[in-house]
Design an enzyme around this catalytic site. Sequence first.
Site, mmCIF file in Angstrom:
data_model
loop_
_atom_site.group_PDB
_atom_site.id
_atom_site.type_symbol
_atom_site.label_atom_id
_atom_site.label_comp_id
_atom_site.label_asym_id
_atom_site.label_seq_id
_atom_site.Cartn_x
_atom_site.Cartn_y
_atom_site.Cartn_z
ATOM 1 N N GLU A 50 0.857 -1.187 0.000
ATOM 2 C CA GLU A 50 0.000 0.000 0.000
ATOM 3 C C GLU A 50 0.895 1.240 0.000
ATOM 4 O OE1 GLU A 50 -0.627 -2.487 2.436
ATOM 5 O OE2 GLU A 50 -2.030 -3.397 1.019
ATOM 6 N N ARG B 70 0.894 11.456 -1.341
ATOM 7 C CA ARG B 70 0.763 12.824 -0.847
ATOM 8 C C ARG B 70 1.416 13.800 -1.819
ATOM 9 N NH1 ARG B 70 0.643 14.333 4.943
ATOM 10 N NH2 ARG B 70 1.943 16.035 4.223
ATOM 11 N N ARG C 89 -2.319 17.593 15.742
ATOM 12 C CA ARG C 89 -1.935 16.670 14.680
ATOM 13 C C ARG C 89 -2.533 15.302 14.978
ATOM 14 N NH1 ARG C 89 -0.970 19.466 10.313
ATOM 15 N NH2 ARG C 89 1.089 20.461 10.178
ATOM 16 N N ALA D 40 4.722 25.181 7.367
ATOM 17 C CA ALA D 40 4.757 24.134 6.346
ATOM 18 C C ALA D 40 3.486 24.147 5.514
ATOM 19 C CB ALA D 40 4.937 22.759 6.992
ATOM 20 N N GLU E 89 0.288 31.112 7.858
ATOM 21 C CA GLU E 89 0.371 30.406 9.130
ATOM 22 C C GLU E 89 0.986 31.229 10.255
ATOM 23 O OE1 GLU E 89 0.514 25.748 7.764
ATOM 24 O OE2 GLU E 89 2.309 26.625 8.670
ATOM 25 N N PRO F 130 9.789 6.665 3.210
ATOM 26 C CA PRO F 130 9.686 6.073 1.872
ATOM 27 C C PRO F 130 9.256 4.614 1.864
ATOM 28 C CG PRO F 130 11.978 6.268 2.511
ATOM 29 C CD PRO F 130 11.181 6.982 3.558
ATOM 30 N N GLU G 27 5.747 10.955 -0.197
ATOM 31 C CA GLU G 27 5.941 12.364 0.153
ATOM 32 C C GLU G 27 7.423 12.743 0.061
ATOM 33 O OE1 GLU G 27 5.052 15.515 3.791
ATOM 34 O OE2 GLU G 27 5.052 13.372 4.190
ATOM 35 N N GLU H 98 -9.893 26.396 5.995
ATOM 36 C CA GLU H 98 -9.208 25.111 6.048
ATOM 37 C C GLU H 98 -9.213 24.523 7.457
ATOM 38 O OE1 GLU H 98 -5.335 25.298 4.275
ATOM 39 O OE2 GLU H 98 -6.088 26.067 2.361
ATOM 40 N N GLU I 229 -7.900 25.737 10.126
ATOM 41 C CA GLU I 229 -6.617 25.886 10.809
ATOM 42 C C GLU I 229 -6.756 26.742 12.064
ATOM 43 O OE1 GLU I 229 -3.409 25.507 7.162
ATOM 44 O OE2 GLU I 229 -4.161 27.491 7.673
#
Length: 204
Positions: free
Chosen positions: A44, A48, A71, A88, A108, A126, A131, A154, A156
């Site tokens: 799988e 991203r 998070r 980020a 941000e 990886p 990503e 969003e 945030e």
Amino acid sequence: MSFTRDDVDIISRETGFKGFYRLDVLNLRHRLFNGGWGPVLRRELFVRHDAVCVLPYDPWLDQVVLIEQVRIGALEKSDNPWMLELVAGLIDTDESPEEVAHREADEEAGLTLRSLHPITRYYPSPGGSDEFVHLYCALVDSRGVGGIHGLAEEGEDIRVSLWPREQALHALHSGRIDNAASIIALQWLQLNVDQLRAGAGDAP
């Protein structure tokens, strides 16, 4: 022996889930170090957009700007899922990494980046994700910086705070800062801080 992409045979690839992120299911085989091909593997892949992370550093006041937000990846493994992090964002348009860095710093943290210094580029995980992270340090004037930021559309809710460099490093060593991009960037800053401060010029 050196391998290339041609030494991986993707037999099939299907999308198993697609939402904000995507999960693909692959059947593949690859060449072996001792010759020949290995067995067919089912894997799988978490798909991203590439990411940009920026450590804002004020060389005149010798302090960094960090952001804090909840998070979901830390919900079950941390008593405090509000993580101290870098500015980020994802590269999900035709913007360059540098353009994303400037945009995210404004959204941000209310910051204007004066200069960008590339640190490195890397794959954070990886074994199961594609990503790719572009990591920078940016010089900023941190006077007046702070408060709550982020885009309401969003969802945030981002708290911005100023940290003297030595306090940020202590937070790293104590485990309070425990995400890869922040750790790498702060360690890079410690190695390069003298050069950054010497080349920053007069305070704004």
